[in-house]
Design an enzyme around this catalytic site. Structure first.
Site, PDB file in Angstrom:
ATOM      1  CB  CYS A  91     -55.404 -54.721  75.345  1.00  8.51           C
ATOM      2  SG  CYS A  91     -56.753 -55.112  76.470  1.00  8.51           S
ATOM      3  CG  HIS A  99     -61.395 -51.798  78.105  1.00  7.79           C
ATOM      4  ND1 HIS A  99     -60.113 -52.097  77.870  1.00  7.79           N
ATOM      5  CD2 HIS A  99     -62.040 -53.096  78.360  1.00  7.79           C
ATOM      6  CE1 HIS A  99     -59.934 -53.604  77.833  1.00  7.79           C
ATOM      7  NE2 HIS A  99     -61.273 -54.058  78.096  1.00  7.79           N
ATOM      8  CD  GLU A 116     -53.475 -55.718  78.721  1.00  9.50           C
ATOM      9  OE1 GLU A 116     -53.711 -56.476  80.000  1.00  9.50           O
ATOM     10  OE2 GLU A 116     -53.013 -55.860  77.831  1.00  9.50           O
ATOM     11  N   GLY A 161     -59.530 -54.615  75.046  1.00 12.65           N
ATOM     12  CA  GLY A 161     -59.110 -53.180  74.495  1.00 12.65           C
ATOM     13  C   GLY A 161     -59.315 -52.707  73.163  1.00 12.65           C
ATOM     14  CB  CYS A 197     -57.359 -62.217  78.759  1.00 15.12           C
ATOM     15  SG  CYS A 197     -56.033 -61.737  77.845  1.00 15.12           S
TER      16      CYS A 197
END
Ligand SMILES: N[C@@H](CCC[C@H](N)C(=O)O)C(=O)O
Length: 274
Positions: A217, A159, A208, A220, A75
């Site tokens: 994100c 992703h 997500e 992302g 993350c």
């Protein structure tokens, strides 16, 4: 018997998680707790739960659980918030911190500002997110009545980045879950819709894996910047503007590493009984 644990709610570009220092407050069932605490009406309300721990191979460790209780490999926004958490709470006085994650050790570089006296607080963090793994660059994908061409990038987590002419036309609550759970992605995927604004700026909206629509994100944004460069939409330094704000992403040519820079904000702290 209930055990009180202290938590801190933080966000990075509006991507909000509940942070618990497990060195002081061990958490036995993070999957269940993530679901319970993330619930907007009956819990605290968040995109998930982040556990900060000790590490044998780095300064600290991070585990991240999405709002549906699934554990994620990485993350970006939480890694910046952990930099702020450990420095502002004086768990370290280092401004270069190593963080163990399920997708390897990440290096955080903290920017601080002076408060009164000798106090300082973190305002911004740059994270060395390592090298992206580039999958199919023009994957044709059909989901429901929709047909898209996407670029598959792993930043430690997966992703699917889809470029569109007009991002305001995307029905994310409908198409997001169809793509997240598409049979092409047996472990599910995060999904980014992206509109190129210039050669160094894009607008992105994210669905997500495990949390649905979020304000931003970090991984992302990195995947988006890499896909934008690979597809010739931008150069190697890109401002990725999301609903919750921008992140600056630099895909360094010599090292191949992706550097993510952005803010980290403490919202409030509290105590709960689990
Ligand atoms: N919001 C995050 C990514 C969180 C994990 C993701 N939903 C997954 O399951 O891979 C970020 O800032 O990177």
């Amino acid at each position: 018997m209930t055990e009180p644990i202290r938590f801190t709610k933080m966000h990075g570009a509006g991507n909000d998680y509940i942070y618990v220092n497990t060195m002081a407050f061990p958490v036995r069932n993070p999957e269940e707790l993530a679901i319970r605490l993330s619930a907007p009406h009956t819990g605290i309300g968040s995109d998930g739960l982040v556990l900060i721990g000790s590490s044998k191979i780095a300064d600290f460790s991070m585990r991240i659980f999405n709002a549906d209780g699934s554990e994620a490999m990485m993350c970006g926004n939480a890694s910046r918030c952990i930099g702020k958490y450990v420095y502002d709470k004086r768990l370290t006085n280092k401004k270069n911190i190593t963080l163990e994650t399920l997708s390897g050790i990440k290096e955080l570089q903290l920017t601080t500002r002076k408060l009164s006296g000798s106090h300082e607080e973190v305002t911004e963090v740059t994270v060395d997110m390592g090298c992206p793994v580039i999958g199919e660059t023009a994957l044709e994908i059909e989901a429901g009545d929709y047909f898209y061409t996407g670029t598959v990038i792993s930043m430690g987590n997966l992703h699917l980045v889809i470029f569109v002419e007009d991002i305001t036309n995307i029905n994310l609550p409908v198409i997001g879950p169809l793509l997240e759970c598409h049979p092409l992605f047996p472990n599910r995927t995060n999904v980014e819709f992206v509109q190129a604004l210039s050669t160094d700026e894009v607008r992105m909206k994210v669905w997500e894996r495990g949390s649905g629509i979020t304000q931003a994100c970090g991984t992302g944004a990195c995947a988006t910047a890499v896909a934008s460069a690979v597809r010739g939409k931008t150069g190697r330094k890109t401002k990725v503007v999301m609903d919750g704000g921008p992140l600056t992403i630099h895909w360094d040519e010599s090292s191949g590493h992706v550097y993510m820079t952005g803010g980290a904000v403490k919202v409030f702290e509290g105590e709960l009984e689990i």
